[in-house]
Design an enzyme around this catalytic site. Structure first.
Site, PDB file in Angstrom:
ATOM      1  CD  GLU A 138      20.788 -23.142  22.627  1.00  0.00           C
ATOM      2  OE1 GLU A 138      20.571 -23.865  21.633  1.00  0.00           O
ATOM      3  OE2 GLU A 138      21.759 -22.372  22.705  1.00  0.00           O
ATOM      4  CG  HIS A 157      -2.158  -5.207   8.790  1.00  0.00           C
ATOM      5  ND1 HIS A 157      -3.276  -4.541   8.337  1.00  0.00           N
ATOM      6  CD2 HIS A 157      -1.324  -4.255   9.267  1.00  0.00           C
ATOM      7  CE1 HIS A 157      -3.112  -3.243   8.522  1.00  0.00           C
ATOM      8  NE2 HIS A 157      -1.932  -3.040   9.086  1.00  0.00           N
ATOM      9  CE  LYS A 184      23.443 -30.717  17.865  1.00  0.00           C
ATOM     10  NZ  LYS A 184      24.618 -30.089  18.510  1.00  0.00           N
TER      11      LYS A 184
END
Length: 446
Positions: A286, A307, A421
């Site tokens: 951010e 793995h 948003k």
């Protein structure tokens, strides 16, 4: 220094003179950061937070945590992003990823309001049945969608269970000190309130009331946490790369990025570090991801992810480097026994601790990955305790601020977060977004 930069495995990738070449820039940017003349200067409160935090509020946080321990079986922490990642990271690292299953004298802690999934919320509600519940809602504005929805649900649960008056002593609000929807509600209802500082962004807020109340309620010594951060503040105050390992880490990241290593994988061999990985990803992602710049922050827990991701790291595209957080001492010890029949062929390890084996896995992996042309930064941390974790948090803050300035962006804002948003509000039919809704629905083909 508690956290130290180990550049041993970077030698094939970064020459010593490259750090020296960037020293003048670091010196100038350090001055800009400390004097508040750079981008985002209004959000530098974290720099002196370990020294200048509000002692009266700190005492109230500890008192509230003691009350929560006594009268609460399930503590619900409502927040998203920086409002929950830091506290959850510290709690899981200090205690265990299995914190809620431990035998303890502290409440189970569940984090909600960080998604919009009905299954998740219903499961947490079920876990509250028949239990004494308290809530900490963390939101500067009080209108962020995810935590606001969750708070509606849990406020209703508390008022139904304890009555409107009885619920007031079980709702703790962490919000703006003077304004906003949540502050207004808290004042009207008489909820105990703590402050989201004006000069500290969410991802830098874990050592403010935002993170400290849940952390203290879990039983972590927050005095030691702050003492560790204060030690880091003192140790990392120099502009000299040779004396400031957080700046050296920032510079190494920058040098590697300029060579096309634009993915950083934060690695730990401690499974309880997984949520610290998530906190770190928000902090750097951010902060740096702007103007088409920045390293992509990824993470892994070894040896588990060796793995799954190990093949790609060893032989895939050479676009990455690793930063390993290596703890010198494990939280607990377990010794491998000798078997009469050496069925699995592991008797050669009899008498060795798992920590010893884990360290050899670390060493073998660092050598293999550097042989595979993957640069490795190693950050050495002596052990896992509140003091060292407080230090590590500040170390990353300081490195992130310098790293952001080195690439020429504001490391303290997040303008791109608003885009989703606005689209979501329009598609949900929020008043005032009617024209945007029509455009977006046309793009979606409906």
């Amino acid at each position: 220094m508690s956290v130290t930069f180990n550049g041993k495995y970077l030698a094939p990738f970064i020459n010593a003179h490259e750090y020296d070449a960037l020293q003048p820039q670091v010196t100038a940017l350090h001055k800009v950061l400390r004097e508040g003349t750079g981008l985002g200067s209004d959000f530098r409160g974290w720099i002196e937070l370990p020294e200048k935090y509000d002692r009266e509020e700190f005492a109230r946080i500890k008192a509230a945590a003691q009350k929560i321990k006594k009268d609460t079986q399930v503590f619900i922490v409502i927040g998203i992003g920086g409002s929950y990642l830091g506290s959850r990271a510290v709690i899981e690292l200090m205690h265990s990823p299995f914190y809620n299953s431990l035998k303890k004298d502290t409440p189970d802690i569940y984090f909600v309001g960080n998604n919009i999934n009905s299954g998740y919320l219903n499961e947490v509600l079920a876990l509250c049945e028949g239990k004494d519940v308290s809530v900490n809602i963390i939101s500067k504005s009080g209108t962020t969608t995810e935590p606001s929805i969750a708070f509606r649900v849990f406020r209703a649960l508390l008022e139904k269970k304890y009555g409107k008056d009885g619920s007031k002593g079980r709702i703790y609000v962490t919000t703006d000190k003077a304004k906003g929807t949540l502050k207004k509600l808290a004042t009207e209802e008489g909820y105990e309130t703590f402050v989201v500082p004006d000069d500290i962004g969410g991802r830098y807020s874990v050592l403010s009331a935002v993170g400290l109340l849940p952390i203290a309620a879990s039983g972590v010594d927050i005095d030691e946490l702050m003492a560790g951060a204060k030690a880091a503040q003192d140790d990392l105050a120099s502009d000299d790369i040779a004396k400031n390992d957080s700046y050296k880490y920032a510079v190494a990241r920058n040098i590697l990025a300029r060579r096309g290593r634009d993915i950083e994988i934060l690695v730990s061999y401690e499974p309880a570090f997984a949520m610290m990985n998530e906190w770190w990803k928000q902090l750097f992602g951010e902060s740096e991801g702007k103007d088409n710049k920045g390293l992509y922050p990824a993470s892994a827990i070894f040896s588990t992810d060796l793995h799954s991701l190990g093949q790609f790291i060893q032989q895939g595209s050479r676009t990455m480097f690793e930063t390993v957080v290596h703890f010198g001492q494990a939280k607990t010890s377990l010794t491998i026994d000798k078997l009469d029949e050496d069925i699995d062929g592991l008797n050669f390890l009899a008498g060795k601790t798992l920590d010893y084996v884990n360290d050899r896995a670390f060493e073998g992996t660092v050598l293999a990955h550097t042989d595979g042309n993957v640069p490795n930064v190693v950050l050495e941390v002596p052990k896992i305790d509140a003091h060292e974790i407080g230090y590590l948090i500040y170390f990353f803050w300081n490195a992130c601020a310098m790293s952001g300035y080195l690439v020429g962006i504001n490391p303290f804002d997040q303008p791109g977060v608003e885009s989703y948003k606005k689209n979501m509000f329009a598609l949900l039919g929020k008043p005032g977004y009617e024209s945007e809704k029509a455009v977006l629905e046309a793009r979606l083909g409906r």
